[in-house]
Write a protein that holds these residues in place. Structure first.
Motif, PDB file in Angstrom:
ATOM      1  N   LEU A   8       0.863  -1.174   0.000  1.00  0.00           N
ATOM      2  CA  LEU A   8       0.000   0.000   0.000  1.00  0.00           C
ATOM      3  C   LEU A   8       0.905   1.231   0.000  1.00  0.00           C
ATOM      4  CD1 LEU A   8      -2.736   1.494   0.379  1.00  0.00           C
ATOM      5  CD2 LEU A   8      -2.377   1.227   2.858  1.00  0.00           C
ATOM      6  N   TYR A   9       0.654   2.135  -0.932  1.00  0.00           N
ATOM      7  CA  TYR A   9       1.476   3.336  -1.068  1.00  0.00           C
ATOM      8  C   TYR A   9       0.663   4.559  -0.652  1.00  0.00           C
ATOM      9  CZ  TYR A   9       4.875   0.606  -3.705  1.00  0.00           C
ATOM     10  OH  TYR A   9       5.814  -0.324  -4.088  1.00  0.00           O
ATOM     11  N   SER A  10       1.333   5.437   0.078  1.00  0.00           N
ATOM     12  CA  SER A  10       0.729   6.686   0.498  1.00  0.00           C
ATOM     13  C   SER A  10       1.747   7.798   0.282  1.00  0.00           C
ATOM     14  CB  SER A  10       0.316   6.634   1.970  1.00  0.00           C
ATOM     15  OG  SER A  10      -0.268   7.856   2.364  1.00  0.00           O
ATOM     16  N   ALA A  11       1.345   8.832  -0.440  1.00  0.00           N
ATOM     17  CA  ALA A  11       2.230   9.955  -0.780  1.00  0.00           C
ATOM     18  C   ALA A  11       3.479   9.457  -1.507  1.00  0.00           C
ATOM     19  CB  ALA A  11       2.617  10.743   0.468  1.00  0.00           C
ATOM     20  N   GLY A  12       3.309   8.414  -2.312  1.00  0.00           N
ATOM     21  CA  GLY A  12       4.418   7.899  -3.102  1.00  0.00           C
ATOM     22  C   GLY A  12       5.371   7.000  -2.363  1.00  0.00           C
ATOM     23  N   SER A  30      -4.891   9.863  -2.343  1.00  0.00           N
ATOM     24  CA  SER A  30      -3.654   9.584  -3.067  1.00  0.00           C
ATOM     25  C   SER A  30      -3.105   8.186  -2.791  1.00  0.00           C
ATOM     26  CB  SER A  30      -2.587  10.629  -2.701  1.00  0.00           C
ATOM     27  OG  SER A  30      -2.282  10.567  -1.312  1.00  0.00           O
ATOM     28  N   ASP A  31      -3.740   7.450  -1.883  1.00  0.00           N
ATOM     29  CA  ASP A  31      -3.257   6.103  -1.561  1.00  0.00           C
ATOM     30  C   ASP A  31      -3.686   5.121  -2.641  1.00  0.00           C
ATOM     31  OD1 ASP A  31      -2.414   7.333   0.698  1.00  0.00           O
ATOM     32  OD2 ASP A  31      -3.737   6.252   2.084  1.00  0.00           O
ATOM     33  N   PRO A 128       9.436   9.538  -4.693  1.00  0.00           N
ATOM     34  CA  PRO A 128       8.049   9.583  -4.191  1.00  0.00           C
ATOM     35  C   PRO A 128       7.207  10.679  -4.829  1.00  0.00           C
ATOM     36  CG  PRO A 128       9.627   9.375  -2.383  1.00  0.00           C
ATOM     37  CD  PRO A 128      10.419   9.676  -3.611  1.00  0.00           C
ATOM     38  N   SER A 129       7.841  11.776  -5.237  1.00  0.00           N
ATOM     39  CA  SER A 129       7.069  12.869  -5.836  1.00  0.00           C
ATOM     40  C   SER A 129       6.410  12.438  -7.140  1.00  0.00           C
ATOM     41  CB  SER A 129       7.973  14.073  -6.086  1.00  0.00           C
ATOM     42  OG  SER A 129       9.043  13.726  -6.970  1.00  0.00           O
ATOM     43  N   LEU A 130       7.075  11.560  -7.885  1.00  0.00           N
ATOM     44  CA  LEU A 130       6.488  11.047  -9.117  1.00  0.00           C
ATOM     45  C   LEU A 130       5.499   9.920  -8.828  1.00  0.00           C
ATOM     46  CD1 LEU A 130       9.633  10.975 -11.449  1.00  0.00           C
ATOM     47  CD2 LEU A 130       7.782  12.655 -11.414  1.00  0.00           C
ATOM     48  N   LEU A 131       5.872   9.051  -7.912  1.00  0.00           N
ATOM     49  CA  LEU A 131       5.001   7.921  -7.591  1.00  0.00           C
ATOM     50  C   LEU A 131       3.697   8.386  -6.943  1.00  0.00           C
ATOM     51  CD1 LEU A 131       5.011   4.849  -7.829  1.00  0.00           C
ATOM     52  CD2 LEU A 131       6.010   4.714  -5.546  1.00  0.00           C
ATOM     53  N   SER A 132       3.722   9.566  -6.342  1.00  0.00           N
ATOM     54  CA  SER A 132       2.516  10.083  -5.704  1.00  0.00           C
ATOM     55  C   SER A 132       1.436  10.466  -6.714  1.00  0.00           C
ATOM     56  CB  SER A 132       2.864  11.308  -4.840  1.00  0.00           C
ATOM     57  OG  SER A 132       3.378  12.363  -5.650  1.00  0.00           O
TER      58      SER A 132
END
Length: 321
Positions: A8-12, A30-31, A128-132
């Protein structure tokens, strides 16, 4: 277990691992969940179908793994199929990656792919900025990763074709070289059959208004589309070069055989003169004035040598010798 990674991703950033047995509760918009599978069983896919609302037809396609690249829309979800390729020996082998994309999940299912997504996931997690951006950016990253694997295949074949082209300029192509040309042409034709649908699939992601895809991410899919078109053009050029190598080698061989034939014909014409004269004198006629001449024998030899010399110079000037 076929699960390579599930988080589970949160904020990238990955915050917790995810089990196939239940879907985690999504708190923030954004998750999202990213699950990566390799050669999953039907039971595993059916479990994911139940928890994430995957369409049954998409699940069937992911299980069969014999699909051409495509984009299907099922309600608010996307089902994307891409074909992977890698060079093994002298053959291009193909795999398939099916991707389920929902508003808060992305599930990739790999079949026969030689390149794992482990490195790709690590690269994305390092930014993370891109993955977000969410699931649409992950979809772009997976497709870009697949398409980037095409280029080394084409470059390897290109180097071999250029080396073959150089050999064709110096020597006759042997039977093994001719067989290799036709083998490479067949492999490139099959490769082009994959690139065409891949290009169409990438074009749909760029130009159509599809669920789960943010307009801000569309330029990224345009980059994937451009890469596919570039590889497609390179494959087409390689096919033309292979055809040119074969035709050029055939032309050079015909020219060399023609030159040899002209040389043999020239020498045959030159040798025909003394052969004819010697044949006439070999019939032993009595009424030949030259038989009574003191220098008749030497005169005949001189005539034969002179005619042969004139013919030799003539053929030399015309390039036949």
């Amino acid at each position: 277990m076929s699960v390579v990674a599930a988080y589970l991703y949160s904020a990238g950033k990955p915050v917790e691992p995810v089990s196939l047995d239940h879907a985690p509760a999504i708190q923030n918009p954004s998750d999202f969940v990213w699950i990566g599978l390799v050669e999953p069983s039907e039971k595993e896919l059916r479990t994911l179908q139940e928890h994430y609302g995957l369409h049954p037809l998409a699940v069937e396609d992911a299980l069969k793994a014999h699909q051409l690249p495509k984009v299907d829309v099922y309600g608010d979800q996307l089902f994307v199929v891409a074909r992977t390729a890698h060079l093994e020996g002298d053959k291009i082998l193909y795999g398939e990656t099916a991707i389920f994309v929902g508003p808060r999940h992305i599930i990739s299912v790999r079949h026969g792919s030689a390149r794992a997504h482990t490195e790709l996931r690590a690269q994305l997690e390092a930014a993370p900025s891109l993955l977000s951006h969410g699931v649409d950016y992950v979809l772009h990253a997976i497709l870009d990763f697949i398409v980037d694997g095409y280029l080394p295949i084409v470059e390897t074949i290109e180097e071999e074709v250029l080396a073959m082209e150089d050999r064709a300029l110096d020597t006759f192509l042997e039977r093994a070289d001719i067989m290799r040309i036709f083998h490479l042409r067949r492999e490139l034709i099959r490769f082009r059959r994959i690139l065409g649908p891949m290009s169409e699939m990438a074009s749909r992601l760029v130009h159509l208004d599809l669920p789960c895809l943010d307009a801000q991410v569309r330029p990224y899919f345009k980059d994937v589309y451009d890469h596919v078109r570039r590889v497609e053009a390179m494959v087409e050029n390689l096919r033309e070069v292979l055809t040119s190598v074969f035709e050029f080698s055939h032309l050079l061989e015909s020219q060399r055989q023609g030159a040899t034939t002209r040389q043999l014909a020239s020498w045959a014409a030159i040798l025909a003169v003394p052969t004819a004269i010697a044949g006439i004198y070999g019939m032993n006629f009595d009424n030949m004035p030259e038989l009574r001449m003191h220098y008749g024998y030497f005169v005949v030899l001189a005539v034969m040598a002179g005619i042969c010399g004139l013919l030799y110079l003539r053929f030399k000037r015309t390039g036949w010798l």
